[in-house]
Design a protein around this motif. Structure first.
Motif, PDB file in Angstrom:
ATOM      1  N   ASP A  22       0.657  -1.813   0.103  1.00  0.00           N
ATOM      2  CA  ASP A  22       0.092   0.556  -0.031  1.00  0.00           C
ATOM      3  C   ASP A  22       0.650   1.362   0.459  1.00  0.00           C
ATOM      4  OD1 ASP A  22      -2.462  -1.946   0.033  1.00  0.00           O
ATOM      5  OD2 ASP A  22      -2.827  -0.896   2.317  1.00  0.00           O
TER       6      ASP A  22
ATOM      7  N   GLU B 152      -5.901   7.014   2.926  1.00  0.00           N
ATOM      8  CA  GLU B 152      -6.124   6.822   1.555  1.00  0.00           C
ATOM      9  C   GLU B 152      -4.965   6.205   0.857  1.00  0.00           C
ATOM     10  OE1 GLU B 152      -6.704   9.051  -2.997  1.00  0.00           O
ATOM     11  OE2 GLU B 152      -6.886   9.796  -1.654  1.00  0.00           O
TER      12      GLU B 152
ATOM     13  N   SER C 164      -3.019   3.626  -2.522  1.00  0.00           N
ATOM     14  CA  SER C 164      -3.090   3.114  -3.511  1.00  0.00           C
ATOM     15  C   SER C 164      -2.327   2.147  -3.105  1.00  0.00           C
ATOM     16  CB  SER C 164      -2.114   3.776  -4.595  1.00  0.00           C
ATOM     17  OG  SER C 164      -2.327   3.718  -5.879  1.00  0.00           O
ATOM     18  N   ARG C 165      -3.670   0.971  -3.854  1.00  0.00           N
ATOM     19  CA  ARG C 165      -3.614  -1.061  -4.211  1.00  0.00           C
ATOM     20  C   ARG C 165      -4.150  -1.128  -5.375  1.00  0.00           C
ATOM     21  NH1 ARG C 165      -6.428  -3.729   0.830  1.00  0.00           N
ATOM     22  NH2 ARG C 165      -5.466  -2.418   1.784  1.00  0.00           N
ATOM     23  N   GLU C 166      -2.367  -1.571  -5.784  1.00  0.00           N
ATOM     24  CA  GLU C 166      -2.957  -2.201  -7.656  1.00  0.00           C
ATOM     25  C   GLU C 166      -3.561  -1.323  -7.896  1.00  0.00           C
ATOM     26  OE1 GLU C 166      -4.933  -5.902  -6.255  1.00  0.00           O
ATOM     27  OE2 GLU C 166      -2.707  -6.906  -5.893  1.00  0.00           O
ATOM     28  N   ARG C 167      -3.775  -0.316  -9.099  1.00  0.00           N
ATOM     29  CA  ARG C 167      -4.369   0.698  -9.236  1.00  0.00           C
ATOM     30  C   ARG C 167      -5.892   0.682  -8.654  1.00  0.00           C
ATOM     31  NH1 ARG C 167      -2.452  -1.254 -15.268  1.00  0.00           N
ATOM     32  NH2 ARG C 167      -0.435  -1.437 -15.025  1.00  0.00           N
ATOM     33  N   GLU C 168      -6.117   1.013  -7.739  1.00  0.00           N
ATOM     34  CA  GLU C 168      -7.077   1.395  -6.903  1.00  0.00           C
ATOM     35  C   GLU C 168      -7.176   1.989  -5.533  1.00  0.00           C
ATOM     36  OE1 GLU C 168     -10.050  -1.398  -5.862  1.00  0.00           O
ATOM     37  OE2 GLU C 168      -9.380  -2.803  -8.393  1.00  0.00           O
ATOM     38  N   SER C 169      -7.586   3.411  -5.650  1.00  0.00           N
ATOM     39  CA  SER C 169      -7.618   4.193  -4.093  1.00  0.00           C
ATOM     40  C   SER C 169      -8.370   3.138  -3.691  1.00  0.00           C
ATOM     41  CB  SER C 169      -8.304   5.865  -4.604  1.00  0.00           C
ATOM     42  OG  SER C 169      -8.396   6.134  -3.920  1.00  0.00           O
ATOM     43  N   LEU C 170      -8.046   3.327  -1.615  1.00  0.00           N
ATOM     44  CA  LEU C 170      -9.079   2.817  -0.970  1.00  0.00           C
ATOM     45  C   LEU C 170      -8.389   3.944   0.317  1.00  0.00           C
ATOM     46  CD1 LEU C 170      -7.822  -0.652  -0.965  1.00  0.00           C
ATOM     47  CD2 LEU C 170      -9.513   0.026  -1.619  1.00  0.00           C
TER      48      LEU C 170
END
Length: 456
Positions: free
Chosen positions: A245, A276, A278-284
């Motif tokens: 992350d 916030e 960034s994980r594997e091109r996703e924002s969580l």
């Protein structure tokens, strides 16, 4: 607890080495000059281990209280001495012989420091280049003309290849000069001189905060805020954070550097944060509440149980300076380093006595133990450097003309040389009592400063 145990062990190892060096100086010179040594003890009080030499009858002891040591010599003032052995009694020796035995303890402390610094200079003394990464708005550093990107090359003509050299040079030169000439170089402005007022530097240096109080922050590489490991069962793990992350924001504040992220977490124990990632091109968006950690010393801080990803080994290369000399040149450099530190310590002590420097610069057993643990955790070279500095401190302290210290005995010998005869037992006994009171007072003050420093 493991950290506390490591600190205690490091402190005891440091004490054992430095006490052994000091007492061995007395022991070795006494024997070389024909004085019989009855006991060589590291520590005071009840013996934990002892062995008697079958050759000369000397008793070697490790005792329970590790705050000093002593060498007990044959002496008619302490017990009757057979006539056949009176020539080996300490009190029967000439003034030069007695003086040599007494001064040998501090002298060996200085020799140990010289050897330690020689070893460091031969193998290479690593430190951070004095690159300025940040200058606080309105600080003394800004008012004096420091700018981001400056590299400090000298202080009043003394070369400063590392930040450690900068700090020592500033403190030592500040005792002599009203204004320090700081040589700096900058890619945009080239070489120039910065004039730094010196009157408050000693106060700014309290508790090792000289650079912070000046408003200077050393430059360092920016470490990406990417998580490399998660501790099972800790706050980050429970919240669902994973290795890999990348921290983008925390509570709507952008995060670009790992150190910035760590400080944010540490300052917020038991305060829920919205992170916030960034994980594997996703924002969580992840909600995390740092656990409150109460250390053995210092203020409570927050922890979530997440470590940084592995830092490339070459990341610090552009920021690190290695000071190395040949074997012969290192001898001179080690002597100069030991001399400069000795003079600095003695002058700082003098400034404290007359009130020009705060007693907050004193270090008691808690501070020394903390420094022992930290230096040992950094590596062998840092621990050796710590031993060298403390050894010099012991040498300087023991040469002060205070009864019960080696310097007090030398002061007695000076009076004896002037008078032409030894001082009376009563005079020396009263002097010992006064010296003990002074020493207890200084130790109590140092301990009080320590408690204030660590407990606030």
């Amino acid at each position: 607890m493991n950290s506390l145990l490591f600190t205690i062990i490091s402190f005891l190892v440091a004490l054992a080495i430095l006490i052994a060096v000091h007492e061995f100086g007395h022991f070795w010179v006494a024997r070389k000059l024909g004085v019989k040594v009855l006991r060589f003890s590291i520590g005071f009080g009840k013996p934990l281990w002892k062995k008697t030499s079958q050759v000369d009858g000397t008793e070697y002891v490790v005792a329970a209280i590790p705050l000093g040591g002593y060498v007990k010599m044959l002496d008619e003032r302490e017990a009757p001495v057979p006539e056949a052995m009176q020539n080996q009694a300490f009190n029967r020796q000439s003034l030069p012989v007695r003086s040599a035995i007494v001064v040998a303890g501090p002298l060996f402390n200085f020799l140990f420091a010289i050897f330690a610094f020689w070893l460091i200079f031969v193998t290479g003394d690593s430190g951070l280049k004095p690159l300025v990464g940040k200058v606080e708005e309105g600080s003394l550093a800004q008012q004096s003309g420091f700018v981001v990107g400056d590299r400090i090359t000298s202080v009043s003509g003394k070369a400063t290849p590392t930040w450690e050299n900068v700090v020592y040079a500033m403190l030592s030169q500040a005792l002599d000069k009203d204004t320090l000439q700081i040589g700096v170089t900058n890619p945009q402005q080239g070489e120039r001189q910065v004039l730094l007022p010196s009157q408050d530097l000693a106060t700014m240096a309290e508790e090792g905060q000289l650079l912070t109080n000046l408003g200077l922050t050393p430059d360092r590489p920016e470490i990406p805020p990417v998580i490399g490991e998660i501790v099972p069962g800790e706050a980050a793990d429970k919240a669902g954070m994973k290795a890999g992350d990348r921290i983008i924001r925390v509570d709507d504040q952008p995060v670009t550097d790992w150190a910035e992220w760590v400080n944010y977490v540490r300052e917020r124990p038991d305060q829920t944060m919205l992170i916030e990632v960034s994980r594997e091109r996703e924002s969580l968006i992840i909600e995390v509440t740092p656990k409150t950690v109460i250390p053995d010393q210092g203020e409570p801080y927050g922890r979530i149980g997440a470590g940084v990803e592995q830092i490339p080994s070459d990341l610090w290369d552009d920021y690190r300076a290695i000071v190395r000399y040949g074997p012969l040149e290192s001898v001179g450099q080690a002597i100069n380093k030991s001399w400069d530190l000795s003079v600095l310590m003695l002058r700082m002590l003098g400034k404290m006595i007359i009130g020009e420097v705060s007693v907050k610069n004193l270090s008691g057993p808690i501070s020394i133990a903390d420094s022992a643990g930290k230096s040992a955790s950094f590596g062998l070279v840092y621990f050796i450097k710590f031993l060298a500095v403390v050894s010099i401190s012991l040498g300087v302290l023991n040469l002060l003309p205070i009864p019960v210290l080696d310097g007090g005995h030398l002061f007695y010998f000076l009076i004896e040389a002037i008078k032409g005869k030894p001082l009376s037992d009563r005079f020396m006994e009263q002097g010992q009592k006064i010296g003990l009171l002074i020493l207890l007072g200084v130790m109590s003050l140092a301990f009080y400063v320590d408690l204030n420093r660590f407990l606030g």
